[in-house]
Scaffold this motif. Structure first.
Motif, mmCIF file in Angstrom:
data_model
loop_
_atom_site.group_PDB
_atom_site.id
_atom_site.type_symbol
_atom_site.label_atom_id
_atom_site.label_comp_id
_atom_site.label_asym_id
_atom_site.label_seq_id
_atom_site.Cartn_x
_atom_site.Cartn_y
_atom_site.Cartn_z
ATOM 1 N N VAL A 179 0.851 -1.190 0.000
ATOM 2 C CA VAL A 179 0.000 0.000 0.000
ATOM 3 C C VAL A 179 0.886 1.240 0.000
ATOM 4 O O VAL A 179 1.730 1.414 0.886
ATOM 5 N N LEU A 180 0.686 2.081 -1.000
ATOM 6 C CA LEU A 180 1.453 3.321 -1.122
ATOM 7 C C LEU A 180 0.646 4.463 -0.518
ATOM 8 O O LEU A 180 -0.460 4.765 -0.961
ATOM 9 N N THR A 181 1.190 5.088 0.525
ATOM 10 C CA THR A 181 0.493 6.187 1.193
ATOM 11 C C THR A 181 0.767 7.509 0.483
ATOM 12 O O THR A 181 1.583 7.587 -0.438
ATOM 13 N N ASN A 182 0.102 8.565 0.940
ATOM 14 C CA ASN A 182 0.239 9.878 0.311
ATOM 15 C C ASN A 182 1.650 10.448 0.410
ATOM 16 O O ASN A 182 2.034 11.303 -0.387
ATOM 17 N N ASN A 183 2.410 9.982 1.414
ATOM 18 C CA ASN A 183 3.780 10.485 1.549
ATOM 19 C C ASN A 183 4.787 9.620 0.793
ATOM 20 O O ASN A 183 5.988 9.652 1.063
ATOM 21 N N ALA A 184 4.266 8.829 -0.165
ATOM 22 C CA ALA A 184 5.102 8.036 -1.080
ATOM 23 C C ALA A 184 5.905 6.945 -0.382
ATOM 24 O O ALA A 184 6.986 6.566 -0.824
ATOM 25 N N VAL A 185 5.363 6.424 0.721
ATOM 26 C CA VAL A 185 5.983 5.290 1.416
ATOM 27 C C VAL A 185 5.103 4.065 1.192
ATOM 28 O O VAL A 185 3.878 4.120 1.374
ATOM 29 N N GLY A 186 5.718 2.962 0.788
ATOM 30 C CA GLY A 186 4.968 1.738 0.552
ATOM 31 C C GLY A 186 5.084 0.775 1.721
ATOM 32 O O GLY A 186 6.187 0.533 2.222
ATOM 33 N N TYR A 187 3.953 0.236 2.163
ATOM 34 C CA TYR A 187 3.923 -0.701 3.288
ATOM 35 C C TYR A 187 3.433 -2.062 2.815
ATOM 36 O O TYR A 187 2.415 -2.154 2.120
ATOM 37 N N LYS A 188 4.155 -3.096 3.203
ATOM 38 C CA LYS A 188 3.717 -4.461 2.930
ATOM 39 C C LYS A 188 2.775 -4.893 4.046
ATOM 40 O O LYS A 188 3.152 -4.896 5.217
ATOM 41 N N VAL A 189 1.541 -5.237 3.672
ATOM 42 C CA VAL A 189 0.523 -5.573 4.664
ATOM 43 C C VAL A 189 -0.059 -6.951 4.343
ATOM 44 O O VAL A 189 -0.596 -7.164 3.246
ATOM 45 N N PHE A 190 0.046 -7.875 5.283
ATOM 46 C CA PHE A 190 -0.574 -9.185 5.117
ATOM 47 C C PHE A 190 -2.077 -9.050 5.361
ATOM 48 O O PHE A 190 -2.503 -8.435 6.349
ATOM 49 N N VAL A 191 -2.878 -9.614 4.468
ATOM 50 C CA VAL A 191 -4.331 -9.442 4.539
ATOM 51 C C VAL A 191 -5.037 -10.776 4.302
ATOM 52 O O VAL A 191 -4.470 -11.695 3.708
ATOM 53 N N PRO A 192 -6.306 -10.895 4.751
ATOM 54 C CA PRO A 192 -7.081 -12.110 4.481
ATOM 55 C C PRO A 192 -7.328 -12.292 2.984
ATOM 56 O O PRO A 192 -7.299 -11.329 2.210
ATOM 57 N N THR A 193 -7.614 -13.519 2.603
ATOM 58 C CA THR A 193 -7.819 -13.850 1.193
ATOM 59 C C THR A 193 -8.942 -13.043 0.561
ATOM 60 O O THR A 193 -8.848 -12.640 -0.602
ATOM 61 N N ASP A 194 -10.028 -12.788 1.309
ATOM 62 C CA ASP A 194 -11.170 -12.096 0.703
ATOM 63 C C ASP A 194 -10.825 -10.673 0.275
ATOM 64 O O ASP A 194 -11.409 -10.145 -0.669
ATOM 65 N N ILE A 195 -9.867 -10.037 0.951
ATOM 66 C CA ILE A 195 -9.433 -8.706 0.522
ATOM 67 C C ILE A 195 -8.685 -8.806 -0.803
ATOM 68 O O ILE A 195 -8.877 -7.993 -1.708
ATOM 69 N N LEU A 196 -7.841 -9.819 -0.927
ATOM 70 C CA LEU A 196 -7.091 -10.005 -2.171
ATOM 71 C C LEU A 196 -8.023 -10.274 -3.344
ATOM 72 O O LEU A 196 -7.840 -9.739 -4.440
ATOM 73 N N THR A 197 -9.033 -11.097 -3.119
ATOM 74 C CA THR A 197 -9.933 -11.457 -4.217
ATOM 75 C C THR A 197 -10.921 -10.347 -4.553
ATOM 76 O O THR A 197 -11.439 -10.296 -5.668
ATOM 77 N N SER A 198 -11.184 -9.458 -3.592
ATOM 78 C CA SER A 198 -12.163 -8.393 -3.844
ATOM 79 C C SER A 198 -11.552 -7.160 -4.496
ATOM 80 O O SER A 198 -12.270 -6.300 -4.998
ATOM 81 N N THR A 199 -10.222 -7.067 -4.489
ATOM 82 C CA THR A 199 -9.577 -5.927 -5.138
ATOM 83 C C THR A 199 -9.364 -6.242 -6.613
ATOM 84 O O THR A 199 -9.065 -7.380 -6.971
ATOM 85 N N PRO A 200 -9.526 -5.253 -7.488
ATOM 86 C CA PRO A 200 -9.422 -5.504 -8.928
ATOM 87 C C PRO A 200 -7.997 -5.813 -9.353
ATOM 88 O O PRO A 200 -7.039 -5.440 -8.665
ATOM 89 N N PRO A 201 -7.833 -6.511 -10.479
ATOM 90 C CA PRO A 201 -6.482 -6.742 -11.013
ATOM 91 C C PRO A 201 -5.784 -5.407 -11.253
ATOM 92 O O PRO A 201 -6.407 -4.436 -11.674
ATOM 93 N N LEU A 202 -4.489 -5.367 -10.973
ATOM 94 C CA LEU A 202 -3.762 -4.110 -11.094
ATOM 95 C C LEU A 202 -3.128 -3.964 -12.466
ATOM 96 O O LEU A 202 -2.669 -4.921 -13.077
ATOM 97 N N SER A 203 -3.123 -2.728 -12.930
ATOM 98 C CA SER A 203 -2.417 -2.372 -14.157
ATOM 99 C C SER A 203 -1.863 -0.978 -13.948
ATOM 100 O O SER A 203 -2.183 -0.305 -12.966
ATOM 101 N N ALA A 204 -1.051 -0.517 -14.852
ATOM 102 C CA ALA A 204 -0.476 0.820 -14.707
ATOM 103 C C ALA A 204 -1.566 1.873 -14.631
ATOM 104 O O ALA A 204 -1.466 2.860 -13.911
ATOM 105 N N GLU A 205 -2.663 1.652 -15.367
ATOM 106 C CA GLU A 205 -3.752 2.620 -15.369
ATOM 107 C C GLU A 205 -4.648 2.467 -14.150
ATOM 108 O O GLU A 205 -5.119 3.442 -13.576
ATOM 109 N N ALA A 206 -4.864 1.208 -13.733
ATOM 110 C CA ALA A 206 -5.832 0.957 -12.661
ATOM 111 C C ALA A 206 -5.271 1.215 -11.278
ATOM 112 O O ALA A 206 -6.008 1.526 -10.352
ATOM 113 N N SER A 207 -3.945 1.105 -11.106
ATOM 114 C CA SER A 207 -3.376 1.166 -9.763
ATOM 115 C C SER A 207 -3.671 2.484 -9.067
ATOM 116 O O SER A 207 -3.833 2.535 -7.853
#
Length: 200
Positions: A19-47
């Protein structure tokens, strides 16, 4: 300690997000499977549009500093309860959430459904029983136990409290105060009456 994160999803791993915050720092966050499946596929445009907000738990030990994220505060509270049980680490607790969402976890605890927990990888019968025994009394006191449906024993308790002059809402509120979930219906009614008596 990081308790909340809000930003855009820059990467999806097998069990985590970056997750990239507003201050341009990226955090690695472990999450449940349902969060992964509910988020759309990422692309340069979609991210840039993949916004997410998470309540987080910071797990610190000698060789690691990990973040675990959940969509709601109640989910995080349950996660903290689970890792408070001896023998249950954060990765196992996260796997429990991947096995079922919060209502299902609460139901398994209240009903003593050992098989729900043993279906989680690396979680044996002994630890499954410990989760149920240790957490069942805590759910009501923390307001996590949903006892407001008017069916079965719950309806009987609500109707009994109403005969003492309490409203339906007061009766439902009193249900959340019941701590001895193993007691008889009469015991639970007495607990609820004691709670209501302190409020008047």
């Amino acid at each position: 300690m990081i308790s909340y994160l809000s930003g855009t999803i820059k990467h999806k791993g097998p069990n985590y997000l970056i997750v990239l915050t507003n201050n341009a720092v990226g955090y690695k966050v472990f999450v449940p499977t349902d969060i992964l499946t509910s988020t759309p596929p990422l692309s340069a445009e979609a991210s840039a549009k993949a916004d997410i907000s998470l309540y987080t738990f910071t797990y610190v030990k000698e060789d690691a500093l990990d973040l675990y994220g959940f969509p709601a505060q109640d989910d995080l509270t349950m996660f903290e309860l689970l890792i408070g049980v001896s023998g249950i680490g954060p990765k196992t607790a996260l796997s429990i959430f991947s096995n079922g969402k919060l209502p299902k976890i609460k139901e398994a605890i209240v009903k003593g459904d050992v098989s729900f927990f043993t279906s989680v990888p690396r979680l044996g019968t002994k630890n499954a029983q410990k989760i149920i025994i240790e957490l069942r009394p805590k759910l009501g006191s923390l307001g996590l136990l949903d006892l407001t449906g008017e069916t079965g024993e719950t309806k009987e308790i609500i109707e009994a409290l109403k005969t003492f002059g309490f409203s339906t809402n007061e009766a439902k509120d009193a249900l959340k105060s019941i701590k001895d979930l193993e007691g008889t219906t009469s015991d639970k009614i007495r607990q609820a009456l004691k709670y209501l008596g302190r409020k008047t």
